[in-house]
Design a protein around this motif. Structure first.
Motif, PDB file in Angstrom:
ATOM      1  N   GLN A   1       0.832  -1.204   0.000  1.00 12.27           N
ATOM      2  CA  GLN A   1       0.000   0.000   0.000  1.00 12.27           C
ATOM      3  C   GLN A   1       0.869   1.258   0.000  1.00 12.27           C
ATOM      4  O   GLN A   1       0.635   2.189  -0.783  1.00 12.27           O
ATOM      5  N   ASP A   2       1.878   1.262   0.874  1.00 10.58           N
ATOM      6  CA  ASP A   2       2.704   2.466   1.035  1.00 10.58           C
ATOM      7  C   ASP A   2       3.682   2.670  -0.112  1.00 10.58           C
ATOM      8  O   ASP A   2       3.985   3.811  -0.482  1.00 10.58           O
ATOM      9  N   ARG A   3       4.186   1.594  -0.657  1.00  7.86           N
ATOM     10  CA  ARG A   3       5.262   1.690  -1.644  1.00  7.86           C
ATOM     11  C   ARG A   3       4.775   1.650  -3.087  1.00  7.86           C
ATOM     12  O   ARG A   3       5.467   2.118  -3.992  1.00  7.86           O
ATOM     13  N   VAL A   4       3.588   1.064  -3.323  1.00  7.18           N
ATOM     14  CA  VAL A   4       3.125   0.866  -4.700  1.00  7.18           C
ATOM     15  C   VAL A   4       1.739   1.461  -4.912  1.00  7.18           C
ATOM     16  O   VAL A   4       1.553   2.357  -5.740  1.00  7.18           O
ATOM     17  N   PHE A   5       0.754   0.984  -4.184  1.00 10.03           N
ATOM     18  CA  PHE A   5      -0.629   1.355  -4.489  1.00 10.03           C
ATOM     19  C   PHE A   5      -0.892   2.840  -4.289  1.00 10.03           C
ATOM     20  O   PHE A   5      -1.465   3.502  -5.175  1.00 10.03           O
ATOM     21  N   ASP A   6      -0.506   3.394  -3.135  1.00 10.13           N
ATOM     22  CA  ASP A   6      -0.777   4.807  -2.868  1.00 10.13           C
ATOM     23  C   ASP A   6       0.039   5.745  -3.761  1.00 10.13           C
ATOM     24  O   ASP A   6      -0.532   6.671  -4.362  1.00 10.13           O
ATOM     25  N   PRO A   7       1.352   5.540  -3.901  1.00 11.27           N
ATOM     26  CA  PRO A   7       2.112   6.467  -4.765  1.00 11.27           C
ATOM     27  C   PRO A   7       1.627   6.479  -6.209  1.00 11.27           C
ATOM     28  O   PRO A   7       1.692   7.527  -6.866  1.00 11.27           O
ATOM     29  N   LEU A   8       1.136   5.343  -6.702  1.00 13.23           N
ATOM     30  CA  LEU A   8       0.677   5.267  -8.086  1.00 13.23           C
ATOM     31  C   LEU A   8      -0.818   5.545  -8.225  1.00 13.23           C
ATOM     32  O   LEU A   8      -1.359   5.465  -9.323  1.00 13.23           O
ATOM     33  N   GLN A   9      -1.470   5.855  -7.111  1.00 14.90           N
ATOM     34  CA  GLN A   9      -2.919   6.119  -7.096  1.00 14.90           C
ATOM     35  C   GLN A   9      -3.696   4.964  -7.717  1.00 14.90           C
ATOM     36  O   GLN A   9      -4.619   5.159  -8.515  1.00 14.90           O
ATOM     37  N   MET A  10      -3.313   3.754  -7.326  1.00 12.38           N
ATOM     38  CA  MET A  10      -4.013   2.542  -7.778  1.00 12.38           C
ATOM     39  C   MET A  10      -5.197   2.318  -6.851  1.00 12.38           C
ATOM     40  O   MET A  10      -5.196   1.461  -5.964  1.00 12.38           O
TER      41      MET A  10
ATOM     42  N   SER B   1      -7.653  -3.856 -10.911  1.00 14.47           N
ATOM     43  CA  SER B   1      -8.358  -3.675 -12.184  1.00 14.47           C
ATOM     44  C   SER B   1      -7.336  -3.664 -13.312  1.00 14.47           C
ATOM     45  O   SER B   1      -6.136  -3.458 -13.085  1.00 14.47           O
ATOM     46  N   VAL B   2      -7.804  -3.864 -14.536  1.00 15.82           N
ATOM     47  CA  VAL B   2      -6.870  -3.889 -15.659  1.00 15.82           C
ATOM     48  C   VAL B   2      -6.185  -2.539 -15.845  1.00 15.82           C
ATOM     49  O   VAL B   2      -5.016  -2.472 -16.246  1.00 15.82           O
ATOM     50  N   ALA B   3      -6.877  -1.447 -15.539  1.00  8.89           N
ATOM     51  CA  ALA B   3      -6.245  -0.124 -15.647  1.00  8.89           C
ATOM     52  C   ALA B   3      -5.133   0.027 -14.618  1.00  8.89           C
ATOM     53  O   ALA B   3      -4.049   0.541 -14.924  1.00  8.89           O
ATOM     54  N   ASP B   4      -5.385  -0.403 -13.390  1.00 11.08           N
ATOM     55  CA  ASP B   4      -4.358  -0.315 -12.359  1.00 11.08           C
ATOM     56  C   ASP B   4      -3.156  -1.194 -12.691  1.00 11.08           C
ATOM     57  O   ASP B   4      -2.012  -0.841 -12.382  1.00 11.08           O
ATOM     58  N   LEU B   5      -3.399  -2.347 -13.314  1.00 10.16           N
ATOM     59  CA  LEU B   5      -2.275  -3.201 -13.713  1.00 10.16           C
ATOM     60  C   LEU B   5      -1.393  -2.491 -14.728  1.00 10.16           C
ATOM     61  O   LEU B   5      -0.155  -2.540 -14.643  1.00 10.16           O
ATOM     62  N   ASN B   6      -2.006  -1.832 -15.692  1.00 10.57           N
ATOM     63  CA  ASN B   6      -1.208  -1.082 -16.662  1.00 10.57           C
ATOM     64  C   ASN B   6      -0.453   0.063 -15.999  1.00 10.57           C
ATOM     65  O   ASN B   6       0.705   0.349 -16.343  1.00 10.57           O
ATOM     66  N   THR B   7      -1.107   0.726 -15.047  1.00  9.26           N
ATOM     67  CA  THR B   7      -0.432   1.790 -14.300  1.00  9.26           C
ATOM     68  C   THR B   7       0.792   1.244 -13.585  1.00  9.26           C
ATOM     69  O   THR B   7       1.869   1.856 -13.593  1.00  9.26           O
ATOM     70  N   PHE B   8       0.648   0.070 -12.969  1.00 13.68           N
ATOM     71  CA  PHE B   8       1.761  -0.530 -12.246  1.00 13.68           C
ATOM     72  C   PHE B   8       2.921  -0.856 -13.176  1.00 13.68           C
ATOM     73  O   PHE B   8       4.075  -0.478 -12.907  1.00 13.68           O
ATOM     74  N   PHE B   9       2.655  -1.557 -14.282  1.00 11.77           N
ATOM     75  CA  PHE B   9       3.762  -1.973 -15.140  1.00 11.77           C
ATOM     76  C   PHE B   9       4.413  -0.784 -15.837  1.00 11.77           C
ATOM     77  O   PHE B   9       5.625  -0.801 -16.088  1.00 11.77           O
ATOM     78  N   ARG B  10       3.658   0.251 -16.131  1.00 13.30           N
ATOM     79  CA  ARG B  10       4.284   1.454 -16.688  1.00 13.30           C
ATOM     80  C   ARG B  10       5.260   2.052 -15.671  1.00 13.30           C
ATOM     81  O   ARG B  10       6.409   2.370 -16.001  1.00 13.30           O
ATOM     82  N   ALA B  11       4.804   2.180 -14.431  1.00 15.50           N
ATOM     83  CA  ALA B  11       5.657   2.774 -13.401  1.00 15.50           C
ATOM     84  C   ALA B  11       6.844   1.880 -13.061  1.00 15.50           C
ATOM     85  O   ALA B  11       7.923   2.377 -12.709  1.00 15.50           O
ATOM     86  N   LEU B  12       6.654   0.572 -13.170  1.00 18.69           N
ATOM     87  CA  LEU B  12       7.751  -0.349 -12.894  1.00 18.69           C
ATOM     88  C   LEU B  12       8.875  -0.201 -13.907  1.00 18.69           C
ATOM     89  O   LEU B  12      10.060  -0.245 -13.548  1.00 18.69           O
ATOM     90  N   PHE B  13       8.510  -0.003 -15.181  1.00 20.04           N
ATOM     91  CA  PHE B  13       9.511  -0.009 -16.243  1.00 20.04           C
ATOM     92  C   PHE B  13       9.970   1.377 -16.680  1.00 20.04           C
ATOM     93  O   PHE B  13      10.944   1.488 -17.437  1.00 20.04           O
ATOM     94  N   ASP B  14       9.297   2.438 -16.234  1.00 20.98           N
ATOM     95  CA  ASP B  14       9.754   3.778 -16.645  1.00 20.98           C
ATOM     96  C   ASP B  14      10.624   4.440 -15.581  1.00 20.98           C
ATOM     97  O   ASP B  14      10.992   5.610 -15.712  1.00 20.98           O
ATOM     98  N   GLY B  15      10.946   3.712 -14.527  1.00 25.40           N
ATOM     99  CA  GLY B  15      11.844   4.240 -13.507  1.00 25.40           C
ATOM    100  C   GLY B  15      11.159   4.877 -12.322  1.00 25.40           C
ATOM    101  O   GLY B  15      11.833   5.355 -11.405  1.00 25.40           O
ATOM    102  N   THR B  16       9.838   4.887 -12.304  1.00 25.18           N
ATOM    103  CA  THR B  16       9.116   5.503 -11.193  1.00 25.18           C
ATOM    104  C   THR B  16       9.303   4.721  -9.895  1.00 25.18           C
ATOM    105  O   THR B  16       9.489   5.307  -8.827  1.00 25.18           O
ATOM    106  N   LEU B  17       9.263   3.391  -9.977  1.00 26.83           N
ATOM    107  CA  LEU B  17       9.322   2.562  -8.771  1.00 26.83           C
ATOM    108  C   LEU B  17      10.739   2.130  -8.414  1.00 26.83           C
ATOM    109  O   LEU B  17      11.093   2.067  -7.233  1.00 26.83           O
ATOM    110  N   ILE B  18      11.532   1.784  -9.400  1.00 30.96           N
ATOM    111  CA  ILE B  18      12.914   1.338  -9.154  1.00 30.96           C
ATOM    112  C   ILE B  18      13.816   1.926 -10.233  1.00 30.96           C
ATOM    113  O   ILE B  18      13.354   2.254 -11.331  1.00 30.96           O
ATOM    114  N   PRO B  19      15.114   2.072  -9.949  1.00 31.54           N
ATOM    115  CA  PRO B  19      16.021   2.662 -10.946  1.00 31.54           C
ATOM    116  C   PRO B  19      16.318   1.703 -12.089  1.00 31.54           C
ATOM    117  O   PRO B  19      16.066   0.494 -11.991  1.00 31.54           O
ATOM    118  N   GLN B  20      16.885   2.258 -13.158  1.00 30.30           N
ATOM    119  CA  GLN B  20      17.085   1.492 -14.387  1.00 30.30           C
ATOM    120  C   GLN B  20      17.970   0.268 -14.187  1.00 30.30           C
ATOM    121  O   GLN B  20      17.732  -0.773 -14.806  1.00 30.30           O
TER     122      GLN B  20
END
Length: 382
Positions: free
Chosen positions: A217-226, A272-291
């Motif tokens: 919740q603190d590290r993924v869902f809330d920061p990405l507004q999932m 939801s499918v929209a939240d899943l896309n939000t997650f994978f975008r943030a995972l791979f664009d550097g939002t959640l972890i560095p390159q």
């Protein structure tokens, strides 16, 4: 580090390799098509037709979202509940099963980035005395630990339904697994096991000082507004969730209300499918972890599994070797696919709400594969 390790060892060079979370999990091959749309804009007709075909093939509902840069499209077919009148929506939550693993892996890699753990640390350094063999964090993430899979005995609709109210602890799941023979020695070969991610949940709790649910919740869902995403610890699910069904011998068993403790941190998340896309975008664009850690995740073994990720060959140009990364969920009554381009620019997430007791028996497998490929192909450039 190269994103591919022994790619030539993949036995099906033109397949999407996917895995899930049932007791019979193994990577399976799905053939992509060579058809691409005529322009770079999202082409929705084929995707919607594929969702309709899934309902025609027996699913109560099928939903998807496709993203290409700033453009997105959502579609749905079927009903919220079998026998009801309310149409399914792509905004409706579903149980995403093993797609949870990518989220847990993201938190582990955040802890790596913070210097709290290393991928080659042994579990015994963090949870002393728990495992009888030396297993590393990396081996948990990529399923090369050899630890047995606790999730067995769910081979029929009757067996699944009979366990819907069972509440179990992580300690019980781990003990059940460790009472079984190990599949391999640690590090020898890929062997899919949900127990790996239950252990990772325990490690996250130890390092982060909070439950895995709160860490997500603190590290993924809330920061990405999932806002449609939760980590249930009981049978609760949102009132607007799509109902899930196990189908066997043409009989549909509603398993929407199912105690999520059986999944734990291997597969408990509702999204939801929209939240899943939000997650994978943030995972791979550097939002959640560095390159550098994105690159680490996207290094895959010959089985097609990385650190919490599966790979596929991009449907836009399947002969080129270009890849997509994501995850697959095989739950009770719900199944999910989510794939993204490596840079997070293009995604497709698909979920459906009728599944056979085991993935190998699922009559929706081929229609779902066609829908997934249509979603990927809908974002192809001219």
């Amino acid at each position: 580090m190269s994103k591919l390790r022994n790619l030539a060892a993949l036995t099906v060079a033109t397949s999407l390799l996917v895995s899930g979370c049932s007791s019979t999990d193994e990577p399976s091959a799905v053939e992509p098509t060579a058809t691409a749309p005529s322009s770079g804009s999202i082409k929705t007709d084929d995707v919607q037709a594929a969702l309709d075909a899934m309902v025609d093939a027996g699913s109560v509902a099928a939903v998807a979202q496709v993203r290409d840069g700033e453009n997105s499209w959502s579609g749905a077919a079927g009903l919220v509940e079998r026998g009801g009148t309310e149409a399914a929506s792509a905004d409706d939550p579903v149980r995403i099963a093993s797609v949870t693993k990518s989220m847990v892996a993201a938190v582990v890699l955040q802890l790596v980035d913070e210097g709290k753990v290393q991928l080659d640390h042994q579990v015994d350094e963090l949870l002393p005395g728990l495992l009888p063999k030396p297993v590393t964090i990396r081996q948990l993430l990529d399923h090369t630990s050899g630890i047995p899979n606790y999730l067995v005995g769910f081979d029929s609709a009757e067996q699944i339904a009979s366990r819907s109210t069972d509440s179990v602890t992580d300690d019980e799941l781990i003990s059940q697994a460790l009472a079984m023979p190990w599949t391999t020695e640690p590090g020898q070969e890929f062997s899919y096991s949900n127990t790996n991610y239950v252990l990772l949940g325990r490690i996250i709790a130890e390092l982060d000082g909070k439950t895995i649910a709160q860490s997500l919740q603190d590290r993924v869902f809330d920061p990405l507004q999932m806002t449609d995403t939760t980590y249930p610890t009981d049978a609760a699910i949102a009132d607007d969730a799509l109902h899930g069904y196990v189908v066997e011998n043409e009989t549909y068993t509603d398993v929407t209300d199912f105690d999520a403790s059986i999944w734990s941190s291997s597969a408990a998340v509702v999204s939801s499918v929209a939240d899943l896309n939000t997650f994978f975008r943030a995972l791979f664009d550097g939002t959640l972890i560095p390159q550098n850690l994105i690159d680490e995740m996207q290094v895959v073994t010959p089985t097609g599994y990385g650190l919490g990720l599966l790979l596929g060959l991009d449907a836009c140009n399947p002969g080129s070797g270009e890849l997509v990364f994501g995850q697959r969920g095989n739950g009770f009554g719900y199944r999910t696919f989510a794939l993204s381009s490596p840079d997070g620019e293009r995604q497709v997430s698909l979920a459906w709400t009728t599944a056979a007791p085991t993935p190998a028996m699922d009559p929706l497998e081929q229609p779902a594969t066609e829908a997934l490929i249509a979603g990927l192909a809908s974002t192809c450039p001219a």
